[in-house]
Design an enzyme around this catalytic site. Structure first.
Site, PDB file in Angstrom:
ATOM      1  N   ASP A  38      32.174  46.877 -14.399  1.00 28.78           N
ATOM      2  CA  ASP A  38      32.958  46.349 -13.282  1.00 28.78           C
ATOM      3  C   ASP A  38      32.771  44.843 -13.099  1.00 28.78           C
ATOM      4  O   ASP A  38      32.975  44.312 -12.018  1.00 28.78           O
ATOM      5  CB  ASP A  38      32.623  47.098 -11.992  1.00 28.78           C
ATOM      6  CG  ASP A  38      31.147  46.974 -11.649  1.00 28.78           C
ATOM      7  OD1 ASP A  38      30.400  46.385 -12.465  1.00 28.78           O
ATOM      8  OD2 ASP A  38      30.751  47.447 -10.575  1.00 28.78           O
ATOM      9  N   HIS A 241      34.388  28.072 -36.834  1.00 29.23           N
ATOM     10  CA  HIS A 241      34.293  28.403 -35.414  1.00 29.23           C
ATOM     11  C   HIS A 241      33.032  29.226 -35.131  1.00 29.23           C
ATOM     12  O   HIS A 241      33.071  30.270 -34.493  1.00 29.23           O
ATOM     13  CB  HIS A 241      35.567  29.115 -34.924  1.00 29.23           C
ATOM     14  CG  HIS A 241      36.696  28.170 -34.698  1.00 29.23           C
ATOM     15  ND1 HIS A 241      37.949  28.565 -34.281  1.00 29.23           N
ATOM     16  CD2 HIS A 241      36.777  26.821 -34.812  1.00 29.23           C
ATOM     17  CE1 HIS A 241      38.733  27.497 -34.167  1.00 29.23           C
ATOM     18  NE2 HIS A 241      38.044  26.434 -34.495  1.00 29.23           N
ATOM     19  N   ASP A 258      31.192  21.058 -31.534  1.00 29.87           N
ATOM     20  CA  ASP A 258      32.645  21.042 -31.280  1.00 29.87           C
ATOM     21  C   ASP A 258      32.823  21.679 -29.910  1.00 29.87           C
ATOM     22  O   ASP A 258      32.579  22.879 -29.729  1.00 29.87           O
ATOM     23  CB  ASP A 258      33.357  21.852 -32.371  1.00 29.87           C
ATOM     24  CG  ASP A 258      34.866  21.872 -32.211  1.00 29.87           C
ATOM     25  OD1 ASP A 258      35.386  21.425 -31.165  1.00 29.87           O
ATOM     26  OD2 ASP A 258      35.547  22.371 -33.145  1.00 29.87           O
ATOM     27  N   ASP A 269      38.968  18.408 -26.660  1.00 29.42           N
ATOM     28  CA  ASP A 269      38.493  19.130 -27.846  1.00 29.42           C
ATOM     29  C   ASP A 269      37.957  18.087 -28.822  1.00 29.42           C
ATOM     30  O   ASP A 269      38.737  17.393 -29.476  1.00 29.42           O
ATOM     31  CB  ASP A 269      39.668  19.922 -28.461  1.00 29.42           C
ATOM     32  CG  ASP A 269      39.258  20.719 -29.681  1.00 29.42           C
ATOM     33  OD1 ASP A 269      38.051  20.805 -29.970  1.00 29.42           O
ATOM     34  OD2 ASP A 269      40.167  21.252 -30.363  1.00 29.42           O
ATOM     35  N   HIS A 348      41.291  23.640 -43.400  1.00 28.09           N
ATOM     36  CA  HIS A 348      42.107  23.703 -42.179  1.00 28.09           C
ATOM     37  C   HIS A 348      43.021  22.486 -42.052  1.00 28.09           C
ATOM     38  O   HIS A 348      42.922  21.521 -42.806  1.00 28.09           O
ATOM     39  CB  HIS A 348      41.224  23.871 -40.931  1.00 28.09           C
ATOM     40  CG  HIS A 348      40.211  22.779 -40.710  1.00 28.09           C
ATOM     41  ND1 HIS A 348      40.530  21.573 -40.131  1.00 28.09           N
ATOM     42  CD2 HIS A 348      38.878  22.722 -40.984  1.00 28.09           C
ATOM     43  CE1 HIS A 348      39.430  20.830 -40.033  1.00 28.09           C
ATOM     44  NE2 HIS A 348      38.415  21.502 -40.553  1.00 28.09           N
ATOM     45  N   HIS A 352      46.134  19.750 -34.071  1.00 26.74           N
ATOM     46  CA  HIS A 352      46.916  20.703 -33.267  1.00 26.74           C
ATOM     47  C   HIS A 352      47.263  20.008 -31.967  1.00 26.74           C
ATOM     48  O   HIS A 352      46.535  19.122 -31.510  1.00 26.74           O
ATOM     49  CB  HIS A 352      46.145  22.017 -33.033  1.00 26.74           C
ATOM     50  CG  HIS A 352      44.778  21.856 -32.441  1.00 26.74           C
ATOM     51  ND1 HIS A 352      44.561  21.680 -31.086  1.00 26.74           N
ATOM     52  CD2 HIS A 352      43.544  21.829 -33.011  1.00 26.74           C
ATOM     53  CE1 HIS A 352      43.250  21.567 -30.873  1.00 26.74           C
ATOM     54  NE2 HIS A 352      42.615  21.640 -32.013  1.00 26.74           N
ATOM     55  N   HIS A 359      44.937  24.916 -28.049  1.00 24.77           N
ATOM     56  CA  HIS A 359      45.943  24.900 -29.118  1.00 24.77           C
ATOM     57  C   HIS A 359      47.288  25.032 -28.414  1.00 24.77           C
ATOM     58  O   HIS A 359      47.775  26.138 -28.184  1.00 24.77           O
ATOM     59  CB  HIS A 359      45.698  26.033 -30.117  1.00 24.77           C
ATOM     60  CG  HIS A 359      44.402  25.891 -30.855  1.00 24.77           C
ATOM     61  ND1 HIS A 359      43.856  26.883 -31.614  1.00 24.77           N
ATOM     62  CD2 HIS A 359      43.536  24.849 -30.956  1.00 24.77           C
ATOM     63  CE1 HIS A 359      42.707  26.456 -32.143  1.00 24.77           C
ATOM     64  NE2 HIS A 359      42.496  25.226 -31.751  1.00 24.77           N
ATOM     65  N   GLU A 382      41.148  15.931 -36.666  1.00 22.29           N
ATOM     66  CA  GLU A 382      39.848  16.558 -36.919  1.00 22.29           C
ATOM     67  C   GLU A 382      39.602  16.868 -38.387  1.00 22.29           C
ATOM     68  O   GLU A 382      39.476  18.037 -38.768  1.00 22.29           O
ATOM     69  CB  GLU A 382      39.685  17.817 -36.064  1.00 22.29           C
ATOM     70  CG  GLU A 382      40.836  18.796 -36.071  1.00 22.29           C
ATOM     71  CD  GLU A 382      40.546  19.999 -35.168  1.00 22.29           C
ATOM     72  OE1 GLU A 382      39.499  20.632 -35.363  1.00 22.29           O
ATOM     73  OE2 GLU A 382      41.365  20.296 -34.287  1.00 22.29           O
ATOM     74  N   TYR A 386      33.308  20.714 -45.907  1.00 25.14           N
ATOM     75  CA  TYR A 386      32.335  21.803 -45.752  1.00 25.14           C
ATOM     76  C   TYR A 386      31.900  22.282 -47.142  1.00 25.14           C
ATOM     77  O   TYR A 386      32.748  22.642 -47.965  1.00 25.14           O
ATOM     78  CB  TYR A 386      32.966  22.968 -44.977  1.00 25.14           C
ATOM     79  CG  TYR A 386      33.704  22.499 -43.726  1.00 25.14           C
ATOM     80  CD1 TYR A 386      33.036  22.329 -42.515  1.00 25.14           C
ATOM     81  CD2 TYR A 386      35.070  22.184 -43.781  1.00 25.14           C
ATOM     82  CE1 TYR A 386      33.709  21.871 -41.393  1.00 25.14           C
ATOM     83  CE2 TYR A 386      35.749  21.722 -42.667  1.00 25.14           C
ATOM     84  CZ  TYR A 386      35.067  21.563 -41.472  1.00 25.14           C
ATOM     85  OH  TYR A 386      35.741  21.102 -40.363  1.00 25.14           O
ATOM     86  N   ARG A 404      32.427  17.605 -39.483  1.00 27.06           N
ATOM     87  CA  ARG A 404      33.765  17.463 -38.889  1.00 27.06           C
ATOM     88  C   ARG A 404      33.663  16.401 -37.807  1.00 27.06           C
ATOM     89  O   ARG A 404      32.647  16.309 -37.110  1.00 27.06           O
ATOM     90  CB  ARG A 404      34.256  18.789 -38.289  1.00 27.06           C
ATOM     91  CG  ARG A 404      35.621  18.674 -37.615  1.00 27.06           C
ATOM     92  CD  ARG A 404      36.308  20.048 -37.375  1.00 27.06           C
ATOM     93  NE  ARG A 404      35.655  20.920 -36.436  1.00 27.06           N
ATOM     94  CZ  ARG A 404      34.970  22.015 -36.752  1.00 27.06           C
ATOM     95  NH1 ARG A 404      34.827  22.354 -38.020  1.00 27.06           N
ATOM     96  NH2 ARG A 404      34.398  22.773 -35.829  1.00 27.06           N
ATOM     97  N   GLU A 406      36.145  14.920 -34.675  1.00 23.61           N
ATOM     98  CA  GLU A 406      37.409  15.248 -33.993  1.00 23.61           C
ATOM     99  C   GLU A 406      37.593  14.394 -32.745  1.00 23.61           C
ATOM    100  O   GLU A 406      36.684  14.284 -31.914  1.00 23.61           O
ATOM    101  CB  GLU A 406      37.384  16.734 -33.589  1.00 23.61           C
ATOM    102  CG  GLU A 406      38.607  17.185 -32.799  1.00 23.61           C
ATOM    103  CD  GLU A 406      38.601  18.688 -32.523  1.00 23.61           C
ATOM    104  OE1 GLU A 406      37.509  19.294 -32.501  1.00 23.61           O
ATOM    105  OE2 GLU A 406      39.695  19.237 -32.328  1.00 23.61           O
TER     106      GLU A 406
HETATM  107  N1  GLY Z   1      37.537  23.785 -31.252  1.00 22.72           N
HETATM  108  C1  GLY Z   1      38.653  24.367 -31.837  1.00 22.72           C
HETATM  109  C2  GLY Z   1      39.402  23.418 -32.630  1.00 22.72           C
HETATM  110  O1  GLY Z   1      38.904  22.348 -32.959  1.00 22.72           O
HETATM  111  O2  GLY Z   1      40.544  23.617 -32.925  1.00 22.72           O
HETATM  112 MN    MN Z   2      37.413  21.381 -31.817  1.00 18.90          MN
HETATM  113 MN    MN Z   3      40.601  21.097 -32.392  1.00 13.92          MN
END
Ligand code: GLY
Ligand code: MN
Ligand code: MN
Length: 445
Positions: A38, A241, A258, A269, A348, A352, A359, A382, A386, A404, A406
């Protein structure tokens, strides 16, 4: 939370009613999601509903009805002193008309009876199917009724569309109010990352870094992290992720953070990758420098008249050049880009859209052509590289390194503004900030 200007919301609804023609749009509040037995996940309002109405309470449904008498009808949960004792005040249907500028408001309990009538005269219905715990059954029944009744008069809905067909495009171009919120989210996000730089050192838990990031977000006015905070140390940085955050940071690790703050429902982000010891190793630094050059090139490509695909291409070109210089790939940069030889190390996209959703919606391409950038578009940049555990061949000497970097940028008339530029990316500055943080923590004993 500070409300949105009523005139702005009214203008957005006006634009939607115009686009609807004889259609009707039904937007439901996000469902309350159970976490266990609950207890519930903390409530996150629906972005589309908020964008058009400013409403943030659960159990709210907005109907925008086009046609001869365009109108905004709002269904709100009724006041209930016993429930409000536990969860706080509700607006209630009586006050909702004035608060949200609705033409008509009703208790949510009347939705079932009123929706078929609202849909009957429309030629299409805009409603998002497939959301958990939603009103889907009720909307589909109303649709079936309206379709069968309408045929007697040659009217009635013949199409079911996603509201995004109208709203995604509107939400892609941010106005001044949205940009202010995005700037606040960017500031809180930068503060969180500064707290991370202050905390990271060998022997600290990934979870403790997460705690310092999220505490700073809240101190700076965020309601929550916009997504699960990622703190990946050592080879955990290679999992895009990774959100376990249960490993202890070791001497010699890179730590990838991140994380983004959500402020007034708008998101940041940002990613930084930093050496736990306060000093990049030679191989780590070589990889870092390539990613940083790719970030710089990608930001420079984000200008009006450029394209979102062009931003990605700019990053990929630099990453591939770098992979050749590092001895990981062999051949001409052009051929390697064409063959997507970089994909094992850069799987990737570079960007975005970002806004109410991390996103955010909006097409990245139209009829096979990448989207042209316009002032008011906000997106992430970003790039990363890797080298996952088990990587072989010439890449093996970089095994376990993940980097990375970003930032969040907005396209302006003149080019592109980096909203998160206050957080350094230069390796020497990153090293100095980590070393200072470690020094302070030693001083504390
Ligand atoms: N943190 C998710 C992305 O960078 O898209
Ligand atoms: Mn991110
Ligand atoms: Mn991102």
């Amino acid at each position: 939370m500070e409300g949105l200007p009523p005139g702005l919301l009214a203008a957005r609804r006006e634009a939607v009613l115009e686009a609807l023609g004889r259609g009707v749009m039904v937007l439901a509040a996000a469902p309350i999601l159970r976490r266990s037995r609950d207890t519930e996940h903390s409530y996150r309002p629906d972005s589309d509903l908020f964008y058009l109405t400013g409403a943030t309470e659960p159990h709210t449904v907005a109907v925008l009805a086009g046609g001869d008498e365009p109108r905004f009808v709002l269904f709100a949960q009724e006041r209930d002193p016993a429930a409000e004792l536990w969860t706080g005040e509700r607006v209630g249907p009586e006050a909702a008309a004035e608060r949200f500028g609705a033409d008509e408001t009703y208790p949510l309990a009347e939705l079932e009876a009123r929706l078929p009538v609202l849909l009957r005269e429309s030629d299409r219905v805009y409603y998002r199917l497939g959301r958990v715990g939603d009103l889907e059954g009720m909307v589909l029944e109303a649709l079936a009724y309206a379709r069968s009744r309408g045929q007697r008069k040659g009217i009635g809905p013949r199409a079911l569309m996603d509201p995004g067909a109208i709203l995604d495009e509107m939400r892609l171009l941010k106005d001044e109010v949205e940009l202010r919120r995005l700037r606040s989210a960017a500031e809180a996000t930068v503060a969180g990352h500064r707290a991370a730089l202050d905390t990271i050192r060998p022997g600290v838990g990934e979870w403790a870094v997460q705690a310092s990031v999220e505490a700073a977000f809240l101190r700076e006015g965020a309601t929550a992290p916009g997504f699960g905070t990622i703190v990946g140390s050592g080879s955990n940085a290679c999992f895009l992720h990774y959100v376990d955050n249960r490993k202890m940071v070791a001497e010699g690790d890179l730590v990838l953070v991140d994380a983004g703050a959500e402020v007034a429902l708008y998101n940041g982000d940002v990613t930084r990758t930093v050496p736990a010891s306060g000093r990049f190793g030679d191989l780590q630094r070589a990889v870092y420098d390539v990613v940083e050059r790719a970030r710089t090139a990608a930001v420079a490509a984000g200008r009006p008249g450029g394209s979102i695909g062009g931003v990605h291409d700019a990053a990929v070109a630099v990453l591939v050049e770098g992979l050749v210089a590092l001895g990981v790939l062999t051949g001409s940069v052009e051929d390697l880009v064409e063959q997507e030889a970089y994909k094992p190390f850069y799987p990737h996209q570079t960007s975005h859209w970002i806004g109410l959703d991390v996103h955010d919606p909006g097409d990245y391409a139209r009829e096979g052509t990448s989207r042209t950038l316009e002032p008011g578009m906000v997106f992430t940049v970003e790039p990363g590289l890797y080298f996952r555990p088990g990587v072989d061949g010439p890449a093996a000497r970089f095994e376990g390194i993940g980097v990375r970097i970003e930032d969040d940028v907005v396209v302006t008339e003149a080019g592109c503004e980096n909203l998160t530029a206050a957080l350094p990316t230069a390796p020497e500055e990153i090293e100095a900030l980590v070393a200072e943080g470690a020094g302070r923590s030693r001083g504390r004993g």
